[in-house]
Design a protein around this motif. Sequence first.
Motif, short mmCIF file in Angstrom:
data_model
loop_
_atom_site.label_atom_id
_atom_site.label_comp_id
_atom_site.label_asym_id
_atom_site.label_seq_id
_atom_site.Cartn_x
_atom_site.Cartn_y
_atom_site.Cartn_z
N ILE A 1 -5.38 9.43 -12.96
CA ILE A 1 -5.39 8.24 -12.10
C ILE A 1 -6.76 8.15 -11.42
O ILE A 1 -7.16 9.06 -10.70
N ASN A 2 -7.45 7.05 -11.69
CA ASN A 2 -8.83 6.87 -11.18
C ASN A 2 -9.68 8.11 -11.43
O ASN A 2 -10.36 8.62 -10.53
N LYS B 1 -8.09 -1.19 -7.25
CA LYS B 1 -8.39 -1.08 -8.68
C LYS B 1 -7.98 0.30 -9.15
O LYS B 1 -8.53 1.30 -8.69
N ILE B 2 -7.01 0.33 -10.03
CA ILE B 2 -6.47 1.62 -10.45
C ILE B 2 -6.57 1.75 -11.97
O ILE B 2 -6.05 0.91 -12.72
N THR B 3 -7.24 2.81 -12.40
CA THR B 3 -7.36 3.07 -13.84
C THR B 3 -6.43 4.21 -14.20
O THR B 3 -6.47 5.27 -13.58
N CYS C 1 4.05 9.76 -9.25
CA CYS C 1 5.08 9.60 -8.22
C CYS C 1 4.66 10.18 -6.87
O CYS C 1 5.38 10.06 -5.89
N LYS C 2 3.49 10.84 -6.82
CA LYS C 2 3.04 11.43 -5.55
C LYS C 2 1.80 10.74 -4.99
O LYS C 2 1.27 11.17 -3.98
N VAL C 3 1.35 9.70 -5.66
CA VAL C 3 0.12 9.04 -5.20
C VAL C 3 0.46 7.62 -4.73
O VAL C 3 1.09 6.85 -5.46
N LEU C 4 0.05 7.30 -3.50
CA LEU C 4 0.29 5.96 -2.97
C LEU C 4 -0.83 5.02 -3.41
O LEU C 4 -2.00 5.41 -3.44
N ILE C 5 -0.44 3.78 -3.70
CA ILE C 5 -1.43 2.78 -4.12
C ILE C 5 -2.49 2.61 -3.02
O ILE C 5 -3.68 2.52 -3.30
N GLY C 6 -2.05 2.61 -1.76
CA GLY C 6 -2.99 2.45 -0.65
C GLY C 6 -4.04 3.54 -0.60
O GLY C 6 -5.13 3.35 -0.06
N PRO D 1 0.83 -1.22 0.00
CA PRO D 1 0.00 0.00 0.00
C PRO D 1 0.85 1.27 0.00
O PRO D 1 0.41 2.33 -0.43
N THR D 2 2.09 1.14 0.48
CA THR D 2 2.97 2.32 0.53
C THR D 2 3.74 2.52 -0.78
O THR D 2 4.48 3.49 -0.91
N ASP D 3 3.55 1.60 -1.73
CA ASP D 3 4.17 1.82 -3.05
C ASP D 3 3.43 2.96 -3.75
O ASP D 3 2.23 3.15 -3.56
N ARG D 4 4.14 3.69 -4.57
CA ARG D 4 3.48 4.74 -5.35
C ARG D 4 2.90 4.14 -6.63
O ARG D 4 3.34 3.07 -7.06
N VAL D 5 1.96 4.83 -7.22
CA VAL D 5 1.38 4.35 -8.48
C VAL D 5 2.50 4.21 -9.52
O VAL D 5 2.51 3.27 -10.31
N LEU D 6 3.46 5.12 -9.47
CA LEU D 6 4.58 5.05 -10.41
C LEU D 6 5.38 3.75 -10.22
O LEU D 6 5.85 3.15 -11.20
#
Lengths: 132, 232
Positions: free
Chosen positions: B66-67, B84-86, B74-79, B29-34
């Motif tokens: 993003i969504n 589900k990420i578009t 690089c500034k948005v965390l997956i968590g 969850p702490t990974d970035r979308v990038l």
Amino acid sequence: MSQPTNVGLRSWIGYRGGSGYLLWLLHRATGLGVLMFLALHIVNIFLLGFGEEVFNKLLYLYQAPWARAMEVFLLFGVTFHAMNGLRIIIQDAFPRAWLHQRRLVAVEVVLFLAVFLPAAWIMVADFLGGAG
Amino acid sequence: MRVKFKIYRYQPEVREEPYFDTFEFDAEPTDRVLDGLNHIRWQMDGTLVLRRSCQQGICGSDAMRINGANRLACKVLIGDVGAKITIEPLMGFRVIKDLVVDMDDFFEQYRSVLPYMITEKPPPEVERLQSPAEREVYDDTTKCILCAACTTACPSFWSNRDFVGPAAIVQAHRFIFDSRDEGTDERLEVLGERDGVWRCRTIFNCTEACPRDIKITRAIGEVKKAIALKGA
């Protein structure tokens, strides 16, 4: 095919903006609605030229249940469009007000409901009372 | 957590029409979308094309949708955005390939507002002095990184690509309100034209999208007011 721009109705509606975006979409929709009503109104007046009978026929149309329901939508459109327009005028005239956008939106919604709900209630009660 | 990336693809040499590709993998969850996009590119599908450089929210090259909303990957965390990420390219620019868009017009608009210091007076012996209060007036708009997240979040730009756009107005604001600059009249003339600031409809999408939290709509309002007062 030319290069796509990823802009279409789906992406317009699907864009996740804030309250400002939703209000803008509604502003456009209500503006279009009010414009369509005005067009109908002008056609209605224009029919006077064809005599009383033709003019009255269209007036009877306005008494139909669906037309009465549409009046509530018209009230919604006019009231919302006016309130939202006033908010935008305030924000255009006073750039510092832009910092309080969310508060201004809240005030706008409260004022809108304060005008729309009682008026809609009177219209619906009149319609139901008249129908019964 | 198990994540599902649904990514807009446009590979004109493979398929004429854009389409969506889906990738599933494990991520923190702490990974970035990038990080997720890099994982796809490095481990799953090397043909995925995207822009990124500093990967720290400074260069502004990885702005994308993003969504549904414009963000820097690089500034948005997956968590924070969910499993589900578009991912889609910025709206309104021509897509060159996958998430890479043609930004030539964007920089053309940027150049049109003369985004540099214009001075007529001869330079003083020391530097051109400015008080902290004078600096404060345009402090907010110095933070722009030209990522184009604001311009491509603007419905006025989506429908009219000649609109100068929020990013260029922010850059103009930075110089218009700089007490040392003397090119204000020229810039206000450019921005007062048909496709200038008056195309702004006070929608606030630009302010919501800005990864640097610049109060863009306010800056545009100040430029509008400057033009109106100049004409008065």
